[in-house]
Motif scaffolding. Structure first.
Motif, PDB file in Angstrom:
ATOM      1  N   GLY A  33       0.562  -1.112   0.083  1.00 53.14           N
ATOM      2  CA  GLY A  33      -0.077   0.193  -0.235  1.00 53.14           C
ATOM      3  C   GLY A  33       0.904   0.795  -0.391  1.00 53.14           C
ATOM      4  O   GLY A  33       1.639   1.286   1.013  1.00 53.14           O
ATOM      5  N   GLU A  49      -5.000   8.075   4.271  1.00 48.57           N
ATOM      6  CA  GLU A  49      -4.766   6.957   4.022  1.00 48.57           C
ATOM      7  C   GLU A  49      -4.574   6.107   4.962  1.00 48.57           C
ATOM      8  O   GLU A  49      -5.071   4.964   4.871  1.00 48.57           O
ATOM      9  CB  GLU A  49      -2.821   6.782   2.896  1.00 48.57           C
ATOM     10  N   SER A 276      -3.842  -4.854  -2.014  1.00 51.41           N
ATOM     11  CA  SER A 276      -4.807  -4.313  -2.490  1.00 51.41           C
ATOM     12  C   SER A 276      -3.825  -3.248  -3.419  1.00 51.41           C
ATOM     13  O   SER A 276      -4.795  -2.928  -4.456  1.00 51.41           O
ATOM     14  CB  SER A 276      -4.639  -2.977  -1.295  1.00 51.41           C
ATOM     15  N   HIS A 278      -2.801  -0.287  -3.515  1.00 52.89           N
ATOM     16  CA  HIS A 278      -3.497   1.313  -3.736  1.00 52.89           C
ATOM     17  C   HIS A 278      -2.550   1.993  -3.257  1.00 52.89           C
ATOM     18  O   HIS A 278      -1.485   2.344  -3.311  1.00 52.89           O
ATOM     19  CB  HIS A 278      -3.734   1.108  -1.588  1.00 52.89           C
ATOM     20  N   SER A 298      -7.000   3.926  -6.285  1.00 54.05           N
ATOM     21  CA  SER A 298      -7.116   3.974  -5.191  1.00 54.05           C
ATOM     22  C   SER A 298      -8.303   2.717  -4.242  1.00 54.05           C
ATOM     23  O   SER A 298      -9.796   2.687  -5.278  1.00 54.05           O
ATOM     24  CB  SER A 298      -8.242   5.072  -5.037  1.00 54.05           C
ATOM     25  N   ASN A 299      -7.438   1.746  -3.819  1.00 54.28           N
ATOM     26  CA  ASN A 299      -8.164   0.394  -3.003  1.00 54.28           C
ATOM     27  C   ASN A 299      -8.288  -0.365  -1.978  1.00 54.28           C
ATOM     28  O   ASN A 299      -9.264  -1.068  -1.807  1.00 54.28           O
ATOM     29  CB  ASN A 299      -7.278  -1.042  -3.707  1.00 54.28           C
ATOM     30  N   SER A 362     -10.274   7.692   1.349  1.00 49.06           N
ATOM     31  CA  SER A 362      -8.838   7.455   0.783  1.00 49.06           C
ATOM     32  C   SER A 362      -9.372   9.607  -0.463  1.00 49.06           C
ATOM     33  O   SER A 362     -10.410   9.455  -0.556  1.00 49.06           O
ATOM     34  CB  SER A 362      -8.605   6.770  -0.351  1.00 49.06           C
TER      35      SER A 362
END
Length: 383
Positions: A33, A49, A276, A278, A298-299, A362
């Motif tokens: 991430g 985040e 993720s 992310h 963005s996950n 997020s």
């Protein structure tokens, strides 16, 4: 309620909590991430985040070293971990730079990185000056007892590409990234794992042949694990239709054939974990034409829903999902105090919600699922 906590896990107090039809599971461990701090705070911060991760059940995050500055000074790691917990209430597990400045020219101070608490080292997606540098650096990592995280990519084959090298890229006039860019690098790295004896993890594999190579290497007894990004299990290069920049990610979304192989590898245990990957971005970062904008999805906010979808589709059981996003990642990251820290997440697998800028926590709203209704959501956290 389906109790998915491991044996001997401390049970949270559930008085006055509606648990009907819900899943109780350990905190999620994310093997990749990017929180955008240090260096890219216009996209996100440890505070923004971290809060998004925590509220979505993700308590532990593995941070790659390709920040600004590069994470190559082990003496700074303690302060960064403390700031991540103070600002975002998450536990950060840091990967140090395998080579100085991630330039691939000479080893970083690996002994210092280990002393600073790095859980492993990686060159992220940067290449090496030559294979001898890579070999000697891996030998150094082996002497330090450091796990090496690889993200297989051959720059000479991928550097000009922006999408999977297939029909969709050709139809849209986009430069392609062939699957060979991943598998040639992976083949070389597996051979070097065998030669040096390092313990290795391969992150974010995307294609059929990579699954086959990992399966072969595991059967041979090499000390390796691997993961796949959640979005690769739900999206393919078909989702680039109309030059959808929110689906522009690196490594790229692959073909349906590749996706089927990833799912099969997940089911038979070849793929150990789901991360993720992310990468939050500002709205302006996605406004340029496809391939000229910044890659990333963005996950954090969609991760649990997409995991629940895997269960709903019969790809994984709820118990297997916990293995892929909680317990296996904790082992891979070497989180020795995972059970000691404890905590739990209560998920409603049937709760529908719409992805929009207001429901996403997020700072990055860059998701190809924007506007869609997803099912499955964290409803309570016990940390």
């Amino acid at each position: 309620m389906k109790n998915l906590l491991p044996k001997n896990w401390q049970q949270p107090k559930l008085a006055n909590v509606d648990t009907d039809g819900k899943w109780l599971m350990p905190p999620i461990v994310d093997l990749c991430g990017r929180l955008r701090e240090p260096g890219h705070q216009s996209y996100g911060t440890l505070a923004s985040e971290g809060r998004a991760a925590r509220q979505n059940g993700i308590l532990h995050i593995v941070l790659p070293p390709d920040t600004n500055p590069v994470l190559e000074n082990g003496s700074l790691f303690k302060g960064l971990r403390e700031k991540a917990y103070q600002d975002g209430s998450v536990y950060l597990h840091i990967l140090g730079a395998l080579t100085a400045g991630l330039k691939g020219e000479q080893p970083a101070n690996l002994a210092g990185l280990k002393q600073g608490g790095a859980i492993g080292v990686t060159n992220a997606r940067a290449g090496f000056d030559d294979d001898m540098v890579m070999l000697r650096t891996l030998e150094y990592a082996a002497t330090c007892g450091l796990k090496v995280f690889f993200y297989p990519d051959e720059p000479s084959l991928s550097r000009s590409g922006v999408a999977h090298d297939g029909y969709i890229a050709s139809f849209h006039g986009l430069a392609g990234i062939p699957w060979l860019a991943e598998t040639i690098a992976l083949s070389k790295q597996l051979l070097m794992v065998e030669e040096t004896g390092i313990v290795a993890h391969f992150g974010q594999i995307t294609c059929r042949t990579s699954v086959e190579l990992i399966r072969w290497a595991k059967a041979k007894g090499l000390p390796i694990t691997c993961d796949v990004a959640m979005h690769q299990l739900h999206l393919t290069d078909d989702d680039l239709e109309g030059y959808n920049t929110n689906a522009f990610v690196y490594p790229p979304l692959r073909s349906k054939t590749d996706q089927r192989a990833l799912i099969a590898g997940l089911q038979d245990g070849t793929i150990d974990a789901i991360c993720s990957h992310h990468e939050p971005l500002s709205s302006s970062a996605k406004q340029a034409p496809f391939g000229e904008c910044v890659a990333g999805i963005s996950n954090f906010d969609t991760f649990v829903s997409l995991g629940c979808q895997l269960v709903a589709d019969g790809i994984l059981t709820a118990e297997q999902l916990v293995e892929k996003i909680c317990t296996n990642p904790a082992k891979i990251a070497g989180i020795k105090d995972y059970e000691t820290i404890g905590g739990a997440v209560l998920i409603d697998p049937d709760l529908s919600w719409q992805v929009d800028k207001n429901t996403m926590l997020s700072s990055g709203k860059n998701t190809p699922f924007m506007g869609e209704k997803l099912t499955g959501k964290v409803v309570e956290i016990f940390f």
